[in-house]
Design an enzyme around this catalytic site. Structure first.
Site, PDB file in Angstrom:
ATOM      1  CG  ASP A  32     -18.871  33.269  -9.410  1.00 17.73           C
ATOM      2  OD1 ASP A  32     -19.378  33.132 -10.543  1.00 17.73           O
ATOM      3  OD2 ASP A  32     -17.815  32.722  -9.064  1.00 17.73           O
TER       4      ASP A  32
ATOM      5  N   PRO B  60      -9.661  12.110 -14.040  1.00 16.83           N
ATOM      6  CG  PRO B  60      -9.755  13.583 -15.852  1.00 16.83           C
ATOM      7  CD  PRO B  60     -10.086  12.177 -15.443  1.00 16.83           C
TER       8      PRO B  60
ATOM      9  CB  CYS C 142     -21.038  54.169 -16.152  1.00 15.67           C
ATOM     10  SG  CYS C 142     -20.170  54.839 -14.736  1.00 15.67           S
TER      11      CYS C 142
ATOM     12  CG  HIS D 241     -22.676  50.323 -13.610  1.00 15.18           C
ATOM     13  ND1 HIS D 241     -22.105  49.987 -14.815  1.00 15.18           N
ATOM     14  CD2 HIS D 241     -21.833  51.200 -13.023  1.00 15.18           C
ATOM     15  CE1 HIS D 241     -20.950  50.624 -14.939  1.00 15.18           C
ATOM     16  NE2 HIS D 241     -20.768  51.373 -13.877  1.00 15.18           N
TER      17      HIS D 241
ATOM     18  CD  GLU E  21     -24.466  47.401 -15.975  1.00 18.19           C
ATOM     19  OE1 GLU E  21     -25.303  48.321 -16.026  1.00 18.19           O
ATOM     20  OE2 GLU E  21     -23.238  47.599 -15.962  1.00 18.19           O
TER      21      GLU E  21
HETATM   22  N1  GLN Z   1     -14.206  55.847 -16.060  1.00 13.70           N
HETATM   23  C1  GLN Z   1     -15.424  56.509 -15.731  1.00 13.70           C
HETATM   24  C2  GLN Z   1     -15.398  57.053 -14.311  1.00 13.70           C
HETATM   25  O1  GLN Z   1     -14.614  56.624 -13.520  1.00 13.70           O
HETATM   26  C3  GLN Z   1     -16.616  55.617 -15.937  1.00 13.70           C
HETATM   27  C4  GLN Z   1     -16.669  54.471 -14.993  1.00 13.70           C
HETATM   28  C5  GLN Z   1     -17.642  53.404 -15.425  1.00 13.70           C
HETATM   29  O2  GLN Z   1     -18.052  53.360 -16.577  1.00 13.70           O
HETATM   30  N2  GLN Z   1     -17.998  52.523 -14.526  1.00 13.70           N
HETATM   31  O3  GLN Z   1     -16.186  57.896 -13.984  1.00 13.70           O
END
Ligand code: GLN
Length: 542
Positions: A71, A189, A380, A514, A516
């Site tokens: 969230d 409800p 990643c 990441h 995103e």
């Molecule tokens: N499993 C991988 C790592 O720990 C990639 C982690 C992920 O994609 N956030 O490095």
């Protein structure tokens, strides 16, 4: 004076309390108020970091490295304000802190109890650091009646008593189901849910009612009467076609007006909602479409990739196209040829992930994208698998693998045990706990001039959020670069690989972070914008 709005849920889960909180925040922000959002999670995990994404959805990571509830991602996307570690707490965290103090002897012999020790700790968390805000919106996870939620409800009840009169509002999100045989929206409800809330001392001030059609006048009256709220405070939260329509639909239903009336505040003019109107216009009227394959592991629960799907939508908004998603379980490619699944799609994305299951399938997807010149975005784990693919197919290192899956002679991806945060060295032992020990949060990276990724960002200094335990092994850099896999970005000290790209490929980028998590509808992330632009190019070819 800081005003508090507590958002609770009733009847069923999954009514979109997080989104409702985020949309209300956006609406108050559009009126020029300073707003903060926080989330209280009643489960016993210290944070969601160790929870399976297929059960709990994505783990959202903040700049300061907290693993939090998804969230908080909605909060950030709707308000544009970065969340922090101080915006999410769980029962587990509260108890861990209390028990640590108890063991140290900090309580000087006192008996430690839910009331007042646990409730006080919750209150201290909720009330801390809010002076600069006009409104603090606090969402309580779960639904009223959950045993584990009780200390949180008790704490927010007490806050209502202790704060100055008129500075606290209780907003309850419920469901009005439509029963076809009766031809009616049912209020019972909601009545029961409010009864439950009142039995623990909380009288809601506003009811936000999820429904699939307008609430008739009689039902509205009935809800007001039986739930002891004003009729004007029964707010319709009707289903909408896209989440980006929620702030505008709340505005239409009068939620901001009712909140201000509750606090006896005079609305000054109209909220400035142009940016939401613009986004909605673009989402509803795209000029084209592309289809992206997401080759992942948790495709059964879309919430597992919440920020990712949102960021792809943002990439579409930036390019004026609709982005269709084709979800593919990576394991399928371990048994079957990827070609029939991927042919004709305009881009392939391999998202973050953990563990061996599906890894070989992701490697095959990366290979397909590389060989067929299809835009590839590896995030990643998706970058790590693309590097293993290049090591095996281009550099002839047939045993290339990740130590995440066990011992290997060619650890192209290996365990990360030391890294710098600014000037500080952070360390982790190989056998450390799994919770909270990854490389987490925002880190700077330096991109090489003239690379595709630097072109995407329009910059060579970036900061992105990380969540990983393994890293691409720099020992293989030279031999991979000789084969055209460029290590285009590294940590500022040059020690950790952050991004890779295949030279001569139209768009093949892998990132260790990441992106995103930082995309916003009004500020689409440059990599998602670029990836979708490349997918549009690809769609012209197929
Ligand atoms: N499993 C991988 C790592 O720990 C990639 C982690 C992920 O994609 N956030 O490095």
């Amino acid at each position: 004076m800081t005003r508090y709005v507590f958002i609770t849920g009733g009847v069923v889960s999954s009514l979109g309390k997080g989104l409702a909180s985020a949309a209300l925040a956006a609406l108050l922000q559009a009126r020029g108020y300073r707003v903060r959002l926080r989330k209280l999670d009643p489960y016993l995990n210290v944070d969601p970091g160790t929870m399976s994404p297929t059960q709990h959805g994505e783990v959202f990571v903040t700049d300061d490295g907290a693993e939090t509830d998804l969230d908080l991602g909605h909060y950030e996307r709707f308000t544009g304000l970065p969340a922090s570690r101080a915006d999410n707490v769980t029962t587990g965290r509260i108890y861990l802190d209390i028990i640590t103090k108890e063991r140290r002897g900090d309580y000087l012999g006192a008996t430690i109890q839910v009331i007042p020790h646990v409730t006080n700790a919750i209150k201290a968390f909720v009330l801390d650091g809010n002076d600069d805000y006009d409104f603090v919106l606090v969402e309580i996870g779960g639904t009223v009646g959950d045993i584990e939620g009780l200390p949180f409800f008790e704490a927010i009840r007490q806050i209502g008593q202790e704060r100055p009169r008129g500075s606290v509002c209780y907003l309850h999100l419920t469901l009005l189901p439509y029963i076809p045989s009766a031809g009616e929206l049912k209020t019972k409800p909601t009545q029961h849910s409010v009864k439950e809330l009142r039995s623990i001392g909380i009288q809601p001030d506003i009811l936000l009612c999820r429904c699939d059609r307008p609430i008739p006048v009689d039902e509205r009256r009935k809800l007001g009467l039986f739930c002891n709220v004003r009729e004007s405070a029964v707010i319709e939260a009707r289903d909408v076609d896209t989440i980006y329509a929620v702030p505008l639909s709340y505005r239409e239903a009068g939620l901001d007006r009712e909140i201000l009336a509750h606090f006896q505040m005079e609305p000054e003019g109209e909220p400035k909602l142009e940016r939401w109107q613009n986004i909605l216009e673009r989402v509803r009227n795209p000029e084209g479409e592309v289809t992206i394959a997401i080759v992942g592991k948790y495709t059964g629960l879309k919430d597992a990739y919440k920020s990712l799907t949102e960021a792809l939508t943002h990439g579409g908004i930036a390019n004026n196209v609709r982005v269709n998603l084709e979800w593919i379980e990576a394991e399928v490619f371990e048994r079957e040829d990827p070609a029939p699944f991927l042919e004709g799609l305009h881009g392939i994305l391999v998202p973050g992930g953990f563990g061996q299951r599906g890894a070989e399938g992701k490697i095959r997807a990366a290979r397909y994208a590389r060989e067929r010149n299809i835009p590839y975005f590896g995030i990643c784990f998706g970058m790590q698998m693309a590097v293993i693919e290049a090591a095996r197919s281009l550099a002839g290192i047939t045993d290339a693998n990740s130590t995440e899956f066990g011992e290997t002679r060619e650890p192209v991806v290996g365990l990360l045990t030391e890294w710098m945060r600014g000037n500080e060295l952070e360390r982790r032992a190989a056998e450390s706990d799994l919770g909270g020990t990854m490389r987490l949060g925002a880190y700077k990276a330096t991109l090489a001039e003239g690379t595709k990724i630097a072109q995407m960002y329009g910059d060579t200094e970036i900061s992105e959020r990380h969540r990983h335990r393994y890293e691409v092994n720099m020992a293989y850099r030279e031999c991979l670069e000789a084969k055209g896999l460029r290590f285009s970005g590294t940590s500022p000290d040059g020690l950790l690989p952050e991004t890779v790209e295949h030279e001569g490929h139209p768009w093949f980028i892998g990132v260790q972070f990441h992106p995103e998590l930082k995309s916003r509808p009004f500020e689409p992330h440059p990599l998602f914008k670029g990836f979708i632009a490349a997918a549009i190019e690809q769609s012209r070819l197929v």
